[in-house]
Design a protein around this motif. Structure first.
Motif, PDB file in Angstrom:
ATOM      1  N   THR A 103     -13.285  15.596  51.745  1.00 40.90           N
ATOM      2  CA  THR A 103     -11.914  16.100  51.906  1.00 40.90           C
ATOM      3  C   THR A 103     -11.888  17.615  51.898  1.00 40.90           C
ATOM      4  O   THR A 103     -11.186  18.247  52.696  1.00 40.90           O
ATOM      5  N   LEU A 104     -12.663  18.212  51.005  1.00 44.37           N
ATOM      6  CA  LEU A 104     -12.732  19.674  50.928  1.00 44.37           C
ATOM      7  C   LEU A 104     -13.286  20.252  52.226  1.00 44.37           C
ATOM      8  O   LEU A 104     -12.715  21.195  52.786  1.00 44.37           O
ATOM      9  N   ARG A 105     -14.373  19.689  52.693  1.00 47.51           N
ATOM     10  CA  ARG A 105     -14.974  20.193  53.940  1.00 47.51           C
ATOM     11  C   ARG A 105     -14.001  20.093  55.109  1.00 47.51           C
ATOM     12  O   ARG A 105     -13.862  21.033  55.900  1.00 47.51           O
ATOM     13  N   ALA A 106     -13.318  18.960  55.204  1.00 49.15           N
ATOM     14  CA  ALA A 106     -12.375  18.768  56.305  1.00 49.15           C
ATOM     15  C   ALA A 106     -11.221  19.757  56.213  1.00 49.15           C
ATOM     16  O   ALA A 106     -10.808  20.342  57.227  1.00 49.15           O
ATOM     17  N   PRO A 111     -14.548  30.931  52.999  1.00 46.38           N
ATOM     18  CA  PRO A 111     -15.067  30.492  51.703  1.00 46.38           C
ATOM     19  C   PRO A 111     -14.330  31.169  50.553  1.00 46.38           C
ATOM     20  O   PRO A 111     -13.876  32.307  50.672  1.00 46.38           O
ATOM     21  N   ARG A 112     -14.187  30.449  49.439  1.00 45.29           N
ATOM     22  CA  ARG A 112     -13.530  30.917  48.215  1.00 45.29           C
ATOM     23  C   ARG A 112     -12.009  30.899  48.329  1.00 45.29           C
ATOM     24  O   ARG A 112     -11.315  31.413  47.454  1.00 45.29           O
ATOM     25  N   SER A 113     -11.482  30.309  49.388  1.00 52.25           N
ATOM     26  CA  SER A 113     -10.027  30.243  49.540  1.00 52.25           C
ATOM     27  C   SER A 113      -9.405  29.173  48.638  1.00 52.25           C
ATOM     28  O   SER A 113      -8.230  29.270  48.276  1.00 52.25           O
ATOM     29  N   LEU A 114     -10.179  28.136  48.315  1.00 49.60           N
ATOM     30  CA  LEU A 114      -9.693  27.068  47.450  1.00 49.60           C
ATOM     31  C   LEU A 114     -10.488  27.080  46.156  1.00 49.60           C
ATOM     32  O   LEU A 114     -11.719  27.184  46.168  1.00 49.60           O
ATOM     33  N   LEU A 150     -24.422  18.810  38.274  1.00 53.62           N
ATOM     34  CA  LEU A 150     -24.820  20.081  38.885  1.00 53.62           C
ATOM     35  C   LEU A 150     -24.973  19.996  40.404  1.00 53.62           C
ATOM     36  O   LEU A 150     -24.439  20.853  41.118  1.00 53.62           O
ATOM     37  N   PRO A 151     -25.650  18.981  40.960  1.00 51.82           N
ATOM     38  CA  PRO A 151     -25.729  18.895  42.428  1.00 51.82           C
ATOM     39  C   PRO A 151     -24.356  18.752  43.081  1.00 51.82           C
ATOM     40  O   PRO A 151     -24.120  19.311  44.168  1.00 51.82           O
ATOM     41  N   GLN A 152     -23.430  18.015  42.432  1.00 50.39           N
ATOM     42  CA  GLN A 152     -22.082  17.873  42.984  1.00 50.39           C
ATOM     43  C   GLN A 152     -21.367  19.219  43.018  1.00 50.39           C
ATOM     44  O   GLN A 152     -20.712  19.566  44.000  1.00 50.39           O
ATOM     45  N   ILE A 200     -19.427  24.110  46.081  1.00 52.91           N
ATOM     46  CA  ILE A 200     -19.479  25.553  46.311  1.00 52.91           C
ATOM     47  C   ILE A 200     -20.016  25.842  47.712  1.00 52.91           C
ATOM     48  O   ILE A 200     -19.508  26.715  48.427  1.00 52.91           O
ATOM     49  N   SER A 201     -21.025  25.099  48.126  1.00 52.61           N
ATOM     50  CA  SER A 201     -21.580  25.280  49.476  1.00 52.61           C
ATOM     51  C   SER A 201     -20.542  24.972  50.543  1.00 52.61           C
ATOM     52  O   SER A 201     -20.566  25.544  51.633  1.00 52.61           O
ATOM     53  N   ALA A 202     -19.608  24.061  50.209  1.00 44.52           N
ATOM     54  CA  ALA A 202     -18.557  23.702  51.159  1.00 44.52           C
ATOM     55  C   ALA A 202     -17.453  24.751  51.227  1.00 44.52           C
ATOM     56  O   ALA A 202     -16.560  24.657  52.073  1.00 44.52           O
ATOM     57  N   GLY A 203     -17.488  25.749  50.315  1.00 42.64           N
ATOM     58  CA  GLY A 203     -16.532  26.857  50.399  1.00 42.64           C
ATOM     59  C   GLY A 203     -15.601  27.029  49.233  1.00 42.64           C
ATOM     60  O   GLY A 203     -14.755  27.931  49.234  1.00 42.64           O
ATOM     61  N   ALA A 204     -15.721  26.179  48.199  1.00 43.92           N
ATOM     62  CA  ALA A 204     -14.811  26.278  47.063  1.00 43.92           C
ATOM     63  C   ALA A 204     -15.358  27.204  45.980  1.00 43.92           C
ATOM     64  O   ALA A 204     -16.555  27.509  45.940  1.00 43.92           O
ATOM     65  N   THR A 205     -14.466  27.672  45.110  1.00 44.25           N
ATOM     66  CA  THR A 205     -14.878  28.261  43.846  1.00 44.25           C
ATOM     67  C   THR A 205     -14.456  27.279  42.758  1.00 44.25           C
ATOM     68  O   THR A 205     -13.586  26.437  42.976  1.00 44.25           O
ATOM     69  N   LEU A 206     -15.058  27.395  41.582  1.00 51.36           N
ATOM     70  CA  LEU A 206     -14.781  26.448  40.518  1.00 51.36           C
ATOM     71  C   LEU A 206     -14.334  27.160  39.254  1.00 51.36           C
ATOM     72  O   LEU A 206     -14.816  28.253  38.927  1.00 51.36           O
TER      73      LEU A 206
END
Length: 238
Positions: A88-91, A100-103, A120-122, A127-133
């Motif tokens: 869902t995040l990638r889409a 990247p880092r917009s969400l 950790l892998p999740q 993060i690789s998909a563009g999120a920050t946590l």
């Protein structure tokens, strides 16, 4: 949407998506319907809808010229554990052409550290998909400092219970101070929620908190009210 305000500069940098439900003319508190949604599994499709809607809204605000840097979305543990969160995040990032880092995904301490080898892998994939946590409600779970230094997170979010109790309980000020110092040493941004008084804001600013949320700074806004908020800020700055 709850505005996120840079305490040092007094400017709105982002928004947090809030889930509200109006039924028969009554606003149902999240504390009533969120547990039901979690128990029934409906929280997963609801969470996907919130994430998609937040991405769509952020793209629309940016097209309108509003300087919203990012939108934060709360992710329940049950949703974090589903593969659909990543897809869902990638889409959402792709469809709405978000940088990247917009969400920003807000996860609880318990969710992040209870099964570290699997978590950790999740987290790295998100993060690789563009999120920050961000770790939400920091200090109310059972953080392991070893995990905290390892997790690739961007922000620590101080729980509102510590902020709202600062004026009555001196130890709450020391707890916030400790979180700020810890976050600084690890290179994390510090966010405080539940700010309702000028005194609380002044104390948080003195302690070095980066970003604040709460009724003192702004009440939650409908999407169509956000433009007016930025217009007011420009007027006041001028």
């Amino acid at each position: 949407y709850q505005p996120c305000v840079d305490i040092g500069q007094g400017r709105v940098t982002g928004m947090e998506a809030l889930l509200r439900w109006r039924r028969d003319g009554r606003l149902v508190p999240p504390g009533e319907f969120i547990p039901v949604a979690e128990d029934t599994g409906l929280i997963v499709p609801i969470g996907e809808w919130v994430l998609q809607t937040a991405a769509e809204r952020l793209a629309a605000w940016r097209r309108a010229g509003l300087p919203v840097e990012r939108i934060a979305v709360n992710v329940p543990t049950i949703h974090f554990e589903r593969e659909s969160l990543l897809s869902t995040l990638r889409a959402a990032m792709h469809v709405h052409r978000l940088a990247p880092r917009s969400l920003e995904l807000e996860l609880t301490e318990t969710c992040m550290v209870r099964d570290f080898e699997r978590t950790l892998p999740q987290i790295e994939a998100l993060i690789s998909a563009g999120a920050t946590l961000a770790i939400d409600d920091f200090g109310t779970g059972y953080s392991s400092l070893a995990y905290l230094s390892t997790l690739p997170i961007d922000s620590l979010k101080i729980d509102r219970s510590f902020v709202m109790g600062m004026e009555q309980q001196a130890q709450n000020v020391e707890i916030v101070r400790a979180v700020v110092n810890l976050g600084r040493s690890l290179g994390k941004k510090i966010i405080a929620e539940g700010i309702e008084t000028v005194e609380q804001l002044a104390t948080l600013k003195e302690l070095g908190v980066d970003v604040g949320q709460g009724y003192l700074l702004s009440r939650p806004l409908r999407p169509d009210q956000v433009a007016a908020l930025f217009a007011t800020m420009v007027t006041e700055a001028g």
